[in-house]
Design a protein around this motif. Structure first.
Motif, short mmCIF file in Angstrom:
data_model
loop_
_atom_site.label_atom_id
_atom_site.label_comp_id
_atom_site.label_asym_id
_atom_site.label_seq_id
_atom_site.Cartn_x
_atom_site.Cartn_y
_atom_site.Cartn_z
N VAL A 25 -3.57 0.67 6.28
CA VAL A 25 -4.45 1.08 7.37
C VAL A 25 -3.90 2.32 8.05
CG1 VAL A 25 -5.24 0.48 9.70
CG2 VAL A 25 -5.51 -1.16 7.84
N PHE A 26 -2.63 2.29 8.33
CA PHE A 26 -1.98 3.42 9.01
C PHE A 26 -2.13 4.69 8.18
CE2 PHE A 26 2.01 5.56 10.66
CZ PHE A 26 1.49 5.78 11.92
N GLU A 27 -1.94 4.53 6.90
CA GLU A 27 -2.02 5.68 6.01
C GLU A 27 -3.47 6.18 5.89
OE1 GLU A 27 -2.58 6.96 1.65
OE2 GLU A 27 -3.12 5.03 2.55
N ALA A 28 -4.40 5.24 5.85
CA ALA A 28 -5.81 5.62 5.74
C ALA A 28 -6.27 6.42 6.95
CB ALA A 28 -6.68 4.37 5.57
N ASP A 54 8.52 7.77 9.01
CA ASP A 54 8.28 6.72 8.04
C ASP A 54 7.45 5.60 8.67
OD1 ASP A 54 8.48 5.13 5.77
OD2 ASP A 54 10.24 4.10 6.58
N PRO A 55 6.32 5.29 8.07
CA PRO A 55 5.43 4.26 8.62
C PRO A 55 6.14 2.92 8.82
CG PRO A 55 4.32 5.47 6.89
CD PRO A 55 5.74 5.93 6.89
N SER A 56 6.89 2.49 7.82
CA SER A 56 7.58 1.22 7.93
C SER A 56 8.52 1.21 9.12
CB SER A 56 8.39 0.93 6.66
OG SER A 56 7.54 1.03 5.53
N ALA A 57 9.26 2.29 9.27
CA ALA A 57 10.19 2.38 10.38
C ALA A 57 9.45 2.37 11.71
CB ALA A 57 11.02 3.65 10.25
N ALA A 58 8.33 3.11 11.74
CA ALA A 58 7.54 3.17 12.96
C ALA A 58 7.08 1.78 13.38
CB ALA A 58 6.34 4.09 12.74
N LEU A 59 6.66 1.00 12.40
CA LEU A 59 6.20 -0.35 12.70
C LEU A 59 7.36 -1.20 13.23
CD1 LEU A 59 3.93 -1.05 9.58
CD2 LEU A 59 3.18 -0.90 11.95
N THR A 99 -13.09 0.39 3.82
CA THR A 99 -13.46 0.88 2.49
C THR A 99 -12.27 1.56 1.82
OG1 THR A 99 -15.69 1.27 3.29
CG2 THR A 99 -15.09 2.31 1.22
N GLU A 100 -11.62 2.39 2.58
CA GLU A 100 -10.51 3.15 2.05
C GLU A 100 -9.35 2.25 1.64
OE1 GLU A 100 -9.03 6.42 0.50
OE2 GLU A 100 -11.05 6.01 1.26
N VAL A 101 -9.02 1.30 2.50
CA VAL A 101 -7.91 0.40 2.20
C VAL A 101 -8.24 -0.45 0.97
CG1 VAL A 101 -6.62 -1.60 3.04
CG2 VAL A 101 -7.01 0.34 4.54
N ARG A 102 -9.49 -0.82 0.85
CA ARG A 102 -9.87 -1.69 -0.28
C ARG A 102 -9.80 -0.98 -1.62
NH1 ARG A 102 -14.75 -5.50 2.07
NH2 ARG A 102 -13.37 -7.16 2.83
N ARG A 103 -9.73 0.32 -1.59
CA ARG A 103 -9.60 1.05 -2.85
C ARG A 103 -8.29 0.68 -3.55
NH1 ARG A 103 -12.46 5.99 -3.43
NH2 ARG A 103 -10.64 6.88 -4.44
N THR A 104 -7.28 0.40 -2.76
CA THR A 104 -5.98 0.08 -3.36
C THR A 104 -5.54 -1.36 -3.07
OG1 THR A 104 -4.80 0.86 -1.39
CG2 THR A 104 -5.20 2.45 -3.14
N LEU A 105 -6.31 -2.03 -2.22
CA LEU A 105 -5.95 -3.39 -1.83
C LEU A 105 -7.26 -4.15 -1.62
CD1 LEU A 105 -3.02 -4.49 -1.15
CD2 LEU A 105 -3.71 -4.33 1.24
N PRO A 106 -7.94 -4.46 -2.72
CA PRO A 106 -9.34 -4.93 -2.68
C PRO A 106 -9.55 -6.25 -1.93
CG PRO A 106 -8.63 -4.39 -4.92
CD PRO A 106 -7.41 -4.45 -4.08
#
Lengths: 139, 139
Positions: free
Chosen positions: A21-24, A2-7, A38-45
């Motif tokens: 970012v991690f997911e991208a 789990d990304p959140s847990a990893a962080l 670019t990728e992150v901005r698709r869902t978080l402009p």
DNA sequence: CACCGTTCCTGGAATCATTCAAGTAAACGC
DNA sequence: GCGTTTACTTGAATGATTCCAGGAACGGTG
């Protein structure tokens, strides 16, 4: 994992930009900062350029990402960390591929003379042509 | 080897800047462009930045120099070409050292899977600490 | 040894990836 | 909820390298 847990595990605060970012990077292996942005901005402009650079550094320092810097190309990031693998870089387009090291401690990776340096890691980069560039005749 | 002859041999015109640059790289192994520029200007104060970059490229293309680009540092140049040697880079100050490859064709340099890439060369960079940085305690 | 096309050099501005700085905002522990 | 700490935003700067246009030098030829 789990990304959140990893962080959290590494003492990093869990924020939207970091998760994205991690997911991208997971979805685009060997992505450069611009691709991630670019990728992150698709869902978080609204994310800023610096936020992305900042996050990439934080995740790299925390050992969640690995930074690769092929000569002559912008830095790339990948999530595959902890294993001893190397990279093939394309002379033509800069594309990157993973290469598993057949022998973990090959003779060549234990240099004969080290000029007095204390050696910690060995990094191998193979240079060649990717299938696409070979087909395109980029000699 | 006579520098002038070496240049002519590869179809390059013999010019003052080229001779000075070539000689400067010989005196300062692993010098970056800025060092070469400074050094050449000691005896040829009028050379331009571009002339130095231009010459470094020309000599590199001609096979008289080898370009090294350690991640996170400006490009370096060296005159030792044609042999299969690698480099140690200092994590602290970026200093570079030469490392002879104990085994020319180590198993590790013949990767198992290459993701379809045609491999031409393998480049090994060792990362560690130079004597000075180790002494300074740059952990 | 003067001529001419090629190749090179100069000066100045531009580019790209990345980073710095200062202020605002959000996350976590209590 | 509240304050402290850490992260994010906007805006501008940095450093290595390259692009561009004009002028100068090289060196093979006549």
């Amino acid at each position: 994992m789990d990304p959140s847990a990893a962080l959290r595990e590494r003492g990093l605060r869990v924020t939207e930009p970091r998760l994205r970012v991690f997911e991208a990077v997971g979805r685009y292996p060997h992505a450069d900062a611009d691709t991630v942005l670019t990728e992150v901005r698709r869902t978080l402009p609204t994310v800023s350029v610096q936020a992305v650079y900042d996050v990439l550094h934080a995740l790299t320092d925390a050992g969640l990402l690995r930074r690769i810097e092929p000569a002559g190309h912008p830095a790339r990031y990948e999530r595959r960390v902890g294993d001893n693998h190397h990279h093939v870089a394309c002379r033509g387009c800069g594309a990157l591929g993973d290469v598993d090291c057949a022998v973990g401690h090959a003779p060549c990776l234990v240099p004969s003379s080290t000029s007095g340096f204390t050696i910690e890691t060995a990094e191998v980069t193979y240079w060649g042509l990717c299938p696409a560039c070979r087909a395109a005749g980029t000699t």
